[in-house]
Design a protein around this motif. Structure first.
Motif, PDB file in Angstrom:
ATOM      1  N   ASP A 250      17.867  78.244   5.219  1.00 54.96           N
ATOM      2  CA  ASP A 250      19.129  78.729   4.474  1.00 54.96           C
ATOM      3  C   ASP A 250      19.356  80.046   3.542  1.00 54.96           C
ATOM      4  N   CYS A 251      18.538  79.878   3.142  1.00 54.38           N
ATOM      5  CA  CYS A 251      17.957  81.416   2.154  1.00 54.38           C
ATOM      6  C   CYS A 251      17.692  82.521   2.771  1.00 54.38           C
ATOM      7  N   GLU A 252      16.964  82.997   4.339  1.00 56.63           N
ATOM      8  CA  GLU A 252      16.637  83.495   5.217  1.00 56.63           C
ATOM      9  C   GLU A 252      17.739  83.890   6.144  1.00 56.63           C
ATOM     10  N   ARG A 253      18.816  82.734   6.345  1.00 57.52           N
ATOM     11  CA  ARG A 253      19.969  83.178   6.967  1.00 57.52           C
ATOM     12  C   ARG A 253      21.197  83.355   6.291  1.00 57.52           C
TER      13      ARG A 253
ATOM     14  N   PHE B  12      26.513  83.517  -2.695  1.00 58.61           N
ATOM     15  CA  PHE B  12      26.066  82.417  -1.271  1.00 58.61           C
ATOM     16  C   PHE B  12      26.387  81.519  -1.902  1.00 58.61           C
ATOM     17  N   ARG B  13      27.602  80.716  -2.563  1.00 58.59           N
ATOM     18  CA  ARG B  13      28.115  79.559  -1.994  1.00 58.59           C
ATOM     19  C   ARG B  13      28.909  79.925  -0.184  1.00 58.59           C
ATOM     20  N   GLN B  14      29.564  81.228  -0.593  1.00 65.80           N
ATOM     21  CA  GLN B  14      30.989  81.600   0.205  1.00 65.80           C
ATOM     22  C   GLN B  14      30.204  81.394   1.735  1.00 65.80           C
ATOM     23  N   ILE B  15      28.602  82.190   1.243  1.00 65.24           N
ATOM     24  CA  ILE B  15      28.152  82.411   3.006  1.00 65.24           C
ATOM     25  C   ILE B  15      27.882  81.215   3.308  1.00 65.24           C
ATOM     26  N   SER B  16      26.877  81.277   3.384  1.00 70.15           N
ATOM     27  CA  SER B  16      26.239  79.601   3.567  1.00 70.15           C
ATOM     28  C   SER B  16      26.828  78.628   3.739  1.00 70.15           C
ATOM     29  N   GLY B  17      27.864  78.453   3.057  1.00 70.65           N
ATOM     30  CA  GLY B  17      29.014  77.308   3.009  1.00 70.65           C
ATOM     31  C   GLY B  17      27.600  75.788   2.575  1.00 70.65           C
TER      32      GLY B  17
ATOM     33  N   ALA C 198      21.207  72.255  -2.419  1.00 62.78           N
ATOM     34  CA  ALA C 198      19.446  72.249  -2.018  1.00 62.78           C
ATOM     35  C   ALA C 198      19.611  73.043  -0.574  1.00 62.78           C
ATOM     36  N   ALA C 199      19.469  74.694  -0.636  1.00 59.60           N
ATOM     37  CA  ALA C 199      18.919  75.151   0.075  1.00 59.60           C
ATOM     38  C   ALA C 199      17.729  74.934  -0.036  1.00 59.60           C
ATOM     39  N   THR C 200      16.984  75.494   1.244  1.00 57.71           N
ATOM     40  CA  THR C 200      16.328  75.276   2.234  1.00 57.71           C
ATOM     41  C   THR C 200      15.701  76.796   2.481  1.00 57.71           C
ATOM     42  N   PRO C 201      14.482  77.330   2.846  1.00 55.29           N
ATOM     43  CA  PRO C 201      13.774  78.491   2.745  1.00 55.29           C
ATOM     44  C   PRO C 201      14.813  79.172   3.997  1.00 55.29           C
TER      45      PRO C 201
END
Length: 305
Positions: A133-136, A117-122, A128-131
């Motif tokens: 960010d999670c769906e993306r 999750f850290r590598q793909i979302s950046g 601090a992830a939002t919904p």
């Protein structure tokens, strides 16, 4: 005793650089423990992280100026190191040897999902992830090849992308990980690693529709494949009788089910090879099927019992 005033949705106008922007504030309801804010241009409403409506207006203005993010958000949530320590604290609660062995495997899978999750979302920190960010993350992960974290000069150029089941497995682990850092999760929350005010107030993985996985079809050996396996074992290990015997049992049970009416074969009663299939009978609740190697010495036929 007077009743608490009913909180209602509010609309306020915020002036940013001389331009008025209409902001909609939604009060806490259900699983939402804080005021949510929405203004034209947002994909979905976002949490302000506060329960007071007057503070929510100030936070909303700050979020509009800061591109939709709370400026003080990064210092009010766990860091990546603290987030991982929360997971270790949770799995360290298992004390019996068998539970600790399973907990160690679950911790490795959880940390693997956090790393992906850290590598793909950046995101940094990932708390601090939002919904959004999670769906993306779910959709971006489906585009990554299976070897995206271990590519070498000699690696294959054309590799299948990650399956939806793998992404869902990571998402399940991440949802549980965020729940352990959520102060409104009851007993599921792990406390004592960070202060109460730095824990999350909600779980973003519960606020969007996930991608759908699929059931992987179980492939069975065909009759030709089992026969070729017998030939291979006879050529490769002619002196070993255990492996061909096991293969013969598998081939025999497959053949019995193919010739029958699909009934499940239970514990076997040995019988002569030459007996016709119509003589198959029930011994109690057990189905009688032919023995693969012919009659067993010393075993009476079914008719003689």
């Amino acid at each position: 005793m007077p009743r608490k005033p009913l909180l209602k949705k509010q609309k306020v106008t915020v002036v940013i650089d001389g331009s008025p922007i209409t902001v909609t504030l939604t009060p806490p309801t259900g699983t939402r423990r804080s005021w949510y804010v929405y203004w034209p241009g947002l994909v979905a409403s976002k949490s302000t992280g506060v329960t007071d409506p007057s503070e929510a207006v100030l936070v909303a203005e700050e979020m509009i100026r800061n591109g939709g993010h709370r400026r003080s958000q990064t210092c009010a949530i766990p860091t990546d190191e603290e987030f991982e320590e929360i997971q270790r604290r949770h799995f360290s609660k298992k004390q019996s040897p068998e539970e600790r062995r399973r907990a160690e495997k679950s911790l490795v899978a959880c940390l693997e999902a956090i790393s992906a999750f850290r590598q793909i979302s950046g995101l940094e920190p990932i708390a601090a992830a939002t919904p959004e960010d999670c769906e993306r993350f779910q959709h971006e992960a489906l585009k990554r090849p299976k070897n995206w974290r271990s590519q070498y000069p000699n690696s294959r150029k054309e590799v299948e992308p990650l399956s939806a089941n793998t992404v869902i497995k990571w998402s399940v682990a991440l949802q549980a990980a965020f729940e352990r850092a959520n102060r409104n999760a009851g007993k599921k929350c792990v406390r004592g690693v960070v202060s109460e005010d730095r824990l999350l107030s909600e779980n973003p993985w519960r606020q969007f529709t996930w991608i759908r996985g699929f059931d992987r079809k179980i492939r069975q050996f065909s009759g030709e494949e089992l026969i070729s396996l017998l030939d291979h074992l006879g050529r490769r290990w002619p002196g070993m009788t255990v492996a061909p015997a096991i293969a013969k049992v598998c081939l025999w049970s497959w053949g019995a089910q193919e010739r029958g009416d699909g009934a499940e074969v239970g514990p076997v009663e040995a019988r002569g090879r030459g007996a016709p299939l119509r003589d198959r009978r029930q011994v109690g609740h057990r189905q009688v099927v032919p023995h693969p190697g012919g009659p067993v010495p010393g075993t009476p036929r079914f008719e003689d019992r």
